[in-house]
Design a protein around this motif. Structure first.
Motif, short mmCIF file in Angstrom:
data_model
loop_
_atom_site.label_atom_id
_atom_site.label_comp_id
_atom_site.label_asym_id
_atom_site.label_seq_id
_atom_site.Cartn_x
_atom_site.Cartn_y
_atom_site.Cartn_z
N UNK A 1 0.79 -1.22 0.00
CA UNK A 1 0.00 0.00 0.00
C UNK A 1 0.82 1.27 0.00
N UNK A 2 2.13 1.16 0.13
CA UNK A 2 2.99 2.34 0.19
C UNK A 2 3.92 2.44 -1.01
N UNK A 3 4.29 1.30 -1.56
CA UNK A 3 5.21 1.29 -2.70
C UNK A 3 5.00 0.03 -3.51
N UNK A 4 5.61 0.02 -4.68
CA UNK A 4 5.55 -1.14 -5.57
C UNK A 4 6.96 -1.71 -5.70
N UNK A 5 7.13 -2.98 -5.33
CA UNK A 5 8.43 -3.63 -5.48
C UNK A 5 8.59 -4.04 -6.95
N UNK A 6 9.57 -3.45 -7.59
CA UNK A 6 9.78 -3.71 -9.01
C UNK A 6 10.57 -5.01 -9.25
N UNK A 7 11.57 -5.30 -8.38
CA UNK A 7 12.38 -6.50 -8.61
C UNK A 7 13.10 -6.92 -7.34
N UNK A 8 13.40 -8.21 -7.28
CA UNK A 8 14.27 -8.81 -6.26
C UNK A 8 15.35 -9.57 -7.00
N UNK A 9 16.60 -9.26 -6.71
CA UNK A 9 17.71 -9.92 -7.41
C UNK A 9 18.82 -10.27 -6.43
N UNK A 10 19.70 -11.16 -6.87
CA UNK A 10 20.81 -11.62 -6.03
C UNK A 10 22.05 -10.76 -6.27
N UNK B 1 23.48 -10.98 -0.78
CA UNK B 1 22.19 -10.50 -0.30
C UNK B 1 21.16 -10.36 -1.40
N UNK B 2 19.98 -9.85 -1.00
CA UNK B 2 18.86 -9.65 -1.92
C UNK B 2 18.75 -8.14 -2.21
N UNK C 1 13.82 3.71 -5.14
CA UNK C 1 14.90 3.48 -4.19
C UNK C 1 15.34 2.03 -4.25
N UNK C 2 16.57 1.79 -3.78
CA UNK C 2 17.12 0.42 -3.70
C UNK C 2 17.74 0.20 -2.33
N UNK C 3 17.75 -1.04 -1.94
CA UNK C 3 18.48 -1.45 -0.73
C UNK C 3 18.82 -2.93 -0.85
N UNK C 4 19.84 -3.34 -0.13
CA UNK C 4 20.29 -4.74 -0.18
C UNK C 4 20.22 -5.32 1.23
N UNK C 5 19.49 -6.40 1.37
CA UNK C 5 19.35 -7.07 2.66
C UNK C 5 20.10 -8.40 2.60
N UNK C 6 20.99 -8.61 3.58
CA UNK C 6 21.78 -9.84 3.64
C UNK C 6 21.22 -10.70 4.76
N UNK C 7 20.76 -11.86 4.40
CA UNK C 7 20.22 -12.82 5.39
C UNK C 7 21.37 -13.50 6.12
N UNK D 1 24.28 -15.72 7.19
CA UNK D 1 25.11 -16.66 6.45
C UNK D 1 25.46 -16.14 5.08
N UNK D 2 26.68 -16.39 4.65
CA UNK D 2 27.16 -15.92 3.35
C UNK D 2 26.41 -16.61 2.24
N UNK D 3 26.01 -15.82 1.21
CA UNK D 3 25.31 -16.41 0.08
C UNK D 3 23.89 -16.77 0.42
N UNK D 4 23.27 -16.08 1.40
CA UNK D 4 21.96 -16.46 1.85
C UNK D 4 20.89 -16.32 0.79
N UNK D 5 21.06 -15.47 -0.24
CA UNK D 5 20.03 -15.28 -1.23
C UNK D 5 20.13 -16.23 -2.38
N UNK D 6 21.20 -17.05 -2.44
CA UNK D 6 21.39 -17.89 -3.62
C UNK D 6 20.44 -19.05 -3.57
#
Length: 256
Positions: free
Chosen positions: A181-190, A196-197, A243-249, A251-256
């Motif tokens: 309701x506040x923004x539209x997520x255009x993409x999620x990438x590694x 991270x994502x 806007x963009x941001x990168x979130x790291x879960x 453990x290394x390589x968590x988004x793969x």
């Protein structure tokens, strides 16, 4: 056990030990200790006590060995002295009796030694078989350890996959809550560099983009995630911003 004896603990395969008679077992134990005690197995007095062990494939013995002391030579000398004292034979006859007793003792000892050496010769193939069984048991234990280690690694990998799946599901839930309701997520990438994502989204204004990023930062901190904030760009009319941001879960390589 005698105080002047050589002592050491000996392990024998249970199958082999069970097949030996007490005399054969004593000889086998003496043979095992011969390189360490310096006492030839054929000339050894052996005393042993079986010790309890958790490994049912082996038998454990506390063993003491020492050179055999001939009792027959002592008894022969005693008889010779008694003969000299009681009968008072001429010196030549007494000497002959002593020499005869010594000769008899020597013959008896030589016969016993020959019997012991024959028993050792028969035991040698059994000793070779014991060593072969020991080598196979060692190899089997090593294989079992490798299998156990592999199972542990597999279990850890499965737990890691499950953890990442839960984290990804949690991330999608956070995006739905914060951005809905506040923004539209255009993409999620590694992101290969951080593992991270990378999230790209569009909001109604630059100020709204900042607030959304702040909310994402707060939710990430609650969950132990790290977040790197990217740039905010606005359209020509200033009403739409990306806007963009990168979130790291975890453990290394968590988004793969």
């Amino acid at each position: 056990m005698k105080k002047d004896a050589f002592r050491q603990r000996v392990r024998l395969p249970a199958v082999q030990a069970a097949a030996l008679k007490p005399q054969e077992l004593s000889l086998a134990l003496a043979y095992e200790l011969e390189p360490f005690s310096g006492v030839p197995a054929a000339d050894a007095e052996v005393e042993w006590t079986e010790v309890a062990d958790q490994d049912v494939s082996v038998r454990v013995y506390d063993v003491a060995v020492r050179p055999r002391r001939s009792s027959s030579s002592k008894s022969g000398a005693g008889k010779a002295v008694a003969t000299l004292e009681g009968l008072v034979l001429p010196a030549c006859i007494a000497s002959a009796a002593v020499l005869l007793a010594v000769a008899v003792d020597f013959a008896v000892l030589r016969h016993r030694r020959a019997e012991s050496e024959a028993a050792v010769a028969e035991l040698t193939p059994a000793t070779v078989e014991i060593r072969r069984i020991r080598a196979e048991a060692k190899k089997t234990r090593a294989e079992a350890d490798a299998i156990a280690s592999s199972r542990e690694s597999s279990a850890a990998a499965q737990e890691r996959v499950a953890e990442l799946r839960r984290a990804h599901a949690d991330l999608l839930a956070v995006l739905a809550t914060v951005c809905g309701g506040r923004s539209v997520v255009k993409s999620l990438s590694h992101d290969p560099a951080s593992g991270g994502v990378v999230i790209k989204a569009v909001a109604a204004s630059t100020e709204e983009s900042r607030r959304i990023r702040e909310d994402l930062s707060g939710e990430s901190a609650k969950r132990g995630w790290s977040i790197a904030l990217g740039p905010i760009s606005s359209g020509g009319d200033g009403r739409m911003s990306e806007f963009t941001c990168t979130i790291v879960l975890p453990g290394k390589g968590g988004a793969s």
